[in-house]
Design a protein around this motif. Structure first.
Motif, PDB file in Angstrom:
ATOM      1  N   THR A 163      15.562  24.586 -19.152  1.00  0.00           N
ATOM      2  CA  THR A 163      16.955  24.573 -19.632  1.00  0.00           C
ATOM      3  C   THR A 163      17.593  25.952 -19.624  1.00  0.00           C
ATOM      4  O   THR A 163      18.793  26.072 -19.850  1.00  0.00           O
ATOM      5  CB  THR A 163      17.001  24.086 -21.095  1.00  0.00           C
ATOM      6  N   ASN A 164      16.752  26.997 -19.435  1.00  0.00           N
ATOM      7  CA  ASN A 164      17.214  28.368 -19.528  1.00  0.00           C
ATOM      8  C   ASN A 164      17.570  28.760 -20.976  1.00  0.00           C
ATOM      9  O   ASN A 164      18.126  29.820 -21.216  1.00  0.00           O
ATOM     10  CB  ASN A 164      18.407  28.602 -18.602  1.00  0.00           C
ATOM     11  N   ASP A 165      17.285  27.904 -21.955  1.00  0.00           N
ATOM     12  CA  ASP A 165      17.572  28.227 -23.359  1.00  0.00           C
ATOM     13  C   ASP A 165      16.726  29.415 -23.801  1.00  0.00           C
ATOM     14  O   ASP A 165      15.550  29.501 -23.472  1.00  0.00           O
ATOM     15  CB  ASP A 165      17.215  27.036 -24.274  1.00  0.00           C
ATOM     16  N   LYS A 166      17.383  30.277 -24.564  1.00  0.00           N
ATOM     17  CA  LYS A 166      16.660  31.467 -25.042  1.00  0.00           C
ATOM     18  C   LYS A 166      16.548  31.421 -26.561  1.00  0.00           C
ATOM     19  O   LYS A 166      17.445  30.929 -27.236  1.00  0.00           O
ATOM     20  CB  LYS A 166      17.392  32.721 -24.598  1.00  0.00           C
ATOM     21  N   ALA A 167      15.424  31.919 -27.064  1.00  0.00           N
ATOM     22  CA  ALA A 167      15.238  31.945 -28.511  1.00  0.00           C
ATOM     23  C   ALA A 167      14.268  33.070 -28.862  1.00  0.00           C
ATOM     24  O   ALA A 167      13.395  33.421 -28.063  1.00  0.00           O
ATOM     25  CB  ALA A 167      14.676  30.613 -28.998  1.00  0.00           C
ATOM     26  N   ALA A 168      14.460  33.620 -30.064  1.00  0.00           N
ATOM     27  CA  ALA A 168      13.530  34.646 -30.530  1.00  0.00           C
ATOM     28  C   ALA A 168      12.417  33.971 -31.333  1.00  0.00           C
ATOM     29  O   ALA A 168      12.671  33.032 -32.078  1.00  0.00           O
ATOM     30  CB  ALA A 168      14.267  35.648 -31.407  1.00  0.00           C
ATOM     31  N   ILE A 169      11.168  34.440 -31.130  1.00  0.00           N
ATOM     32  CA  ILE A 169      10.051  33.944 -31.956  1.00  0.00           C
ATOM     33  C   ILE A 169       9.366  35.163 -32.561  1.00  0.00           C
ATOM     34  O   ILE A 169       9.053  36.113 -31.833  1.00  0.00           O
ATOM     35  CB  ILE A 169       9.016  33.149 -31.111  1.00  0.00           C
ATOM     36  N   PRO A 170       9.127  35.164 -33.879  1.00  0.00           N
ATOM     37  CA  PRO A 170       8.382  36.286 -34.471  1.00  0.00           C
ATOM     38  C   PRO A 170       6.996  36.395 -33.825  1.00  0.00           C
ATOM     39  O   PRO A 170       6.350  35.372 -33.579  1.00  0.00           O
ATOM     40  CB  PRO A 170       8.266  35.904 -35.949  1.00  0.00           C
ATOM     41  N   ILE A 171       6.604  37.623 -33.544  1.00  0.00           N
ATOM     42  CA  ILE A 171       5.296  37.822 -32.899  1.00  0.00           C
ATOM     43  C   ILE A 171       4.189  37.183 -33.746  1.00  0.00           C
ATOM     44  O   ILE A 171       3.250  36.596 -33.215  1.00  0.00           O
ATOM     45  CB  ILE A 171       5.040  39.334 -32.674  1.00  0.00           C
TER      46      ILE A 171
END
Ligand code: AMP
Length: 525
Positions: free
Chosen positions: A393-401
């Motif tokens: 989808t090309n969706d971007k998201a931040a994930i905590p390391i």
């Protein structure tokens, strides 16, 4: 210690990506996607292709998944030779009539002509069943359940297409023998369910389960069940895998008979019963269906469960101003992330090559279809997060390391189920119930398959194909330019018949027989 980076041979890498759009020229797009994405390399014999590691990983995944399923049925692995004697091959008439045009023959051994040509197996019924008759002497030898993973050769003359229609392909072929029809028919459907699971659970490609019409069934079979796939871009159906009940035809020809175990009176001679047999096969075509279904203008899109690399970690934001210490810190964290994800069971790699820019790397991993990109830049590192980008989808998201070990597997599973849901929606939207004969061609011209009331007669189904082909030639409205004169072929009689009340008569005007089922017709591969 950090492993040394391997220098890529830049001369061999085509940096252009795919130069054709999927919607503009599917066939050129497909060829570029699979070659540039390194799934296939071309070979100098028409219809034969080299399967690269990314393809073989998919095939191996299918293999272990399906093997674990059939083991629960007591199916055992085996291997029979690739060559079949002429006498054996020609024993079952309907079978050889169906395959004769595609059999490759060995006629020379070195320089000397063979006394009798030897066939290269197109399928192994005739290779195995002479042996089955030796092994099955009594009802106690039943059921006999065997499967082999091998290659077969069918010298097809239709246009070859990598994975979908090749002259040599990899498959599994299961062959079983049972005492009763009931036992055989239960297994036919169990296998069809496993095939459905391969397509839907692994490849995220929806299928329709059903039975083939008489004239489309496997040569020599009593009946053929099938899962039918769909290629949205062309609106064509594709036979995804088949599970056949062979009835007792081969058992009669190859003399695979046992004494009837039913109690009998003293002195009464037991009847000799031919066994009931099944055969079932799933091929590397499945990989092609998946590539066609999910790929986009940037390249392949591989469902996480079968992707050789599920996530690629890429350091970003390193500039001329970045200090060596900051770069070192960033790369250290990239290695840590890879190690964490490996421990969490993810097939993960990193791309820390500093002679390519981030943009080039993004495009290159997109071309290969890796489901998830994980970016780590100096600012992300400072805030303890990574940026993820989904391939589908090309969706971007931040994930905590700190959450990667649980967050990434979860995200991959979401990608997997979203891919199936999207493909399912497309298939559903392109299966159209048609109750007027003259609507078939306009509807299939709009890249659909149709469900029509039909009498189930094999010859009538063939006539539908011929008559709609003629209409298609004069209609000139086909959206799939490659299929102007292709008629609507009987794809399957779906098991699920919930398409509303069945009209009284078969839809083909000159038929006149009663309609007995909704049948799925369409252009096909
Ligand atoms: P069959 O033994 O004819 O029922 O074939 C088993 C399955 O093989 C079919 O259901 C197709 O999905 C697949 N298949 C048939 N021909 C080819 C081919 N030339 N290349 C790849 N797969 C094929």
């Amino acid at each position: 210690q950090k492993p040394k980076e391997k220098k890529a041979n830049t001369a061999q890498i085509d940096t252009k990506g795919i130069t054709v759009k999927k919607a503009d020229d599917l066939s050129a797009w497909y060829q570029q996607m699979i070659a540039k994405g390194e799934f296939i390399s071309y070979y100098d014999i028409s219809g034969c292709y080299i399967l690269e590691p990314s393809s073989m990983h998919i095939w191996e995944t299918i293999k272990s998944f399906f093997t674990s399923k059939i083991e629960t049925l007591g199916v055992e692995p085996c291997y029979y030779p690739v060559f079949i004697s002429k006498a054996n091959l020609e024993k079952e008439k309907a079978h050889i009539d169906g395959f004769a045009a595609e059999v490759a023959w060995v006629t020379l051994g070195g320089k000397s002509k063979l006394e009798e040509p030897i066939a290269v197996r197109p399928t192994s019924e005739t290779a195995m069943y002479k042996d089955f008759s030796d092994k099955i002497q009594s009802h106690r030898d039943l059921p006999l359940k065997r499967n082999q993973w091998n290659n077969v050769v069918r010298w097809e003359f239709k246009n070859p297409m990598p994975f979908l229609r090749t002259r040599e392909f990899l498959w599994q072929e299961g062959h079983t023998a049972h005492l009763t029809e009931k036992e055989a028919s239960i297994e036919v459907l169990q296998i069809l369910d496993y095939y459905t699971a391969v397509y839907e659970e692994l490849l995220a490609c929806p299928v329709v389960k059903g039975r083939k019409t008489k004239n489309e069934q496997f040569p020599g079979a009593e009946y053929t069940t099938t899962i039918e796939g769909f290629i949205t871009s062309t609106g064509r159906g594709i036979q995804a895998a088949t599970s056949h009940c062979l009835g007792q035809h081969f058992a009669n020809m190859y003399n695979i008979k046992v004494e009837d175990p039913a109690p009998r009176k003293e002195g009464e001679v037991a009847e000799k019963l031919p066994v009931w047999q099944n055969s079932w096969g799933l091929t590397t075509r499945s990989i092609g269906v998946m590539m066609l279904t999910h790929g986009d203008d940037k390249g392949a899109v591989i469902p996480p469960r079968v992707a050789r690399i599920q996530a690629i970690v890429i350091p970003v934001g390193i500039t001329a101003k970045t200090t060596p210490e900051d770069k070192e810190k960033l790369l250290d964290e990239v290695y840590n992330i890879v190690a964490t994800l490996k421990r969490a069971g993810i097939r993960v790699d990193k791309d820390a090559r500093d002679y390519y820019g981030a943009g080039w790397k993004f495009a290159n991993w997109e071309l290969k279809g890796v489901p998830l990109r994980i970016e780590l830049g100096p600012k992300d590192l400072a805030s303890g997060v990574v940026m993820t980008a989904r391939r589908d989808t090309n969706d971007k998201a931040a994930i905590p390391i700190a959450d990667l070990a649980s967050g990434v597997p979860k995200l991959l599973e979401t990608i997997q189920s979203d891919m199936l849901a999207r493909a399912q929606k497309e298939y559903d939207e392109h299966r159209i119930v048609v109750k007027k004969w003259e609507e078939i061609v306009p509807v299939i011209n709009k890249k659909n398959v149709v469900l029509i009331p039909h009498c189930e007669d094999g010859d009538c189904a063939d006539a539908v194909k011929d008559e709609t082909a003629k209409q298609g030639e004069t209609d000139g409205q086909a959206e799939d330019e490659k299929a102007p004169s292709m008629g609507a072929k009987a794809l399957c009689i779906p098991f699920d018949q919930a398409y509303g009340d069945l009209p009284e008569l078969c839809l083909r005007p000159s038929c006149g027989k009663k309609a007995t089922k909704w049948i799925q017709f369409g252009r096909s591969y």
